[in-house]
Design an enzyme around this catalytic site. Structure first.
Site, PDB file in Angstrom:
ATOM      1  N   ASP A 124       1.283  -1.038   0.114  1.00 41.77           N
ATOM      2  CA  ASP A 124       0.190   0.196  -0.023  1.00 41.77           C
ATOM      3  C   ASP A 124       1.009   1.284  -0.366  1.00 41.77           C
ATOM      4  O   ASP A 124       2.248   1.273   0.242  1.00 41.77           O
ATOM      5  CB  ASP A 124      -0.804  -0.101   1.210  1.00 41.77           C
ATOM      6  N   ASP A 142      -7.257  -1.231  -4.290  1.00 40.87           N
ATOM      7  CA  ASP A 142      -8.149  -1.313  -2.963  1.00 40.87           C
ATOM      8  C   ASP A 142      -8.991  -0.043  -3.809  1.00 40.87           C
ATOM      9  O   ASP A 142     -10.408   0.102  -3.390  1.00 40.87           O
ATOM     10  CB  ASP A 142      -7.693  -0.164  -1.868  1.00 40.87           C
TER      11      ASP A 142
END
Length: 166
Positions: A124, A142
């Site tokens: 991330d 995401d």
């Protein structure tokens, strides 16, 4: 039998899934190996946006963190099962928006699944923050998943009289 594995929206779902997957993986590969985010550290792009590296060993929002191999492989297996289920759902999609939502979710799920297999965790890197408020760190996969869920919710709520009549 064909209808169980391929439906009217399947070509579009496959292409959108592939495009989302490629964008997700290309961004991660460049940030990790091209730019060297782990070695160079984070960078502020704007007063409210940073690029940082966070390894997520769990699922969305860092839930169910898994430090061992058993947890990693359980999450990877769940991703495979969920991806197959999403594909089958997309075969039976009744609207373009439903198919789009499922394609986005599928592309995101596969993108994060690849990370889990390749690195043992999901990379991330996008961090939004304003003042003391800090949003969780996320990646393109995401974002695809959230956009896909939003599309499904919109389609469910406002799918039109044909869908509502069923």
């Amino acid at each position: 039998m064909t209808r169980r594995l391929w439906g009217p929206f399947s070509p579009a779902v496959a292409w959108i899934t592939l495009a989302g997957l490629i964008a997700d993986q290309a961004s991660k590969l460049w940030l990790l190996h091209g730019y060297g985010l782990a070695e160079r550290g984070g960078v502020a792009l704007a007063p409210f946006l940073d690029i940082v590296l966070v390894w997520n060993r769990g699922i969305s929002y860092g839930l169910f963190q898994q430090d061992g191999d058993a947890g990693r492989w359980a999450l990877a297996g769940f991703t495979v099962v969920a991806s197959v289920g999403i594909w089958i759902w997309s075969v039976h999609a009744e609207t373009r928006l439903q198919a789009l939502g499922l394609a986005l979710i599928l592309g995101g799920a596969i993108g994060n699944g690849i990370d889990r297999l390749a690195y043992g965790a999901v990379a991330d890197f996008v961090h939004f923050h304003v003042g003391d408020f800090s949003w969780y760190v996320f990646n393109l996969a995401d974002a695809w998943i959230v956009a896909g869920v939003a599309a499904l919710l919109y389609d469910w709520a406002f799918g039109g009289p044909k869908i509502a009549a069923k």
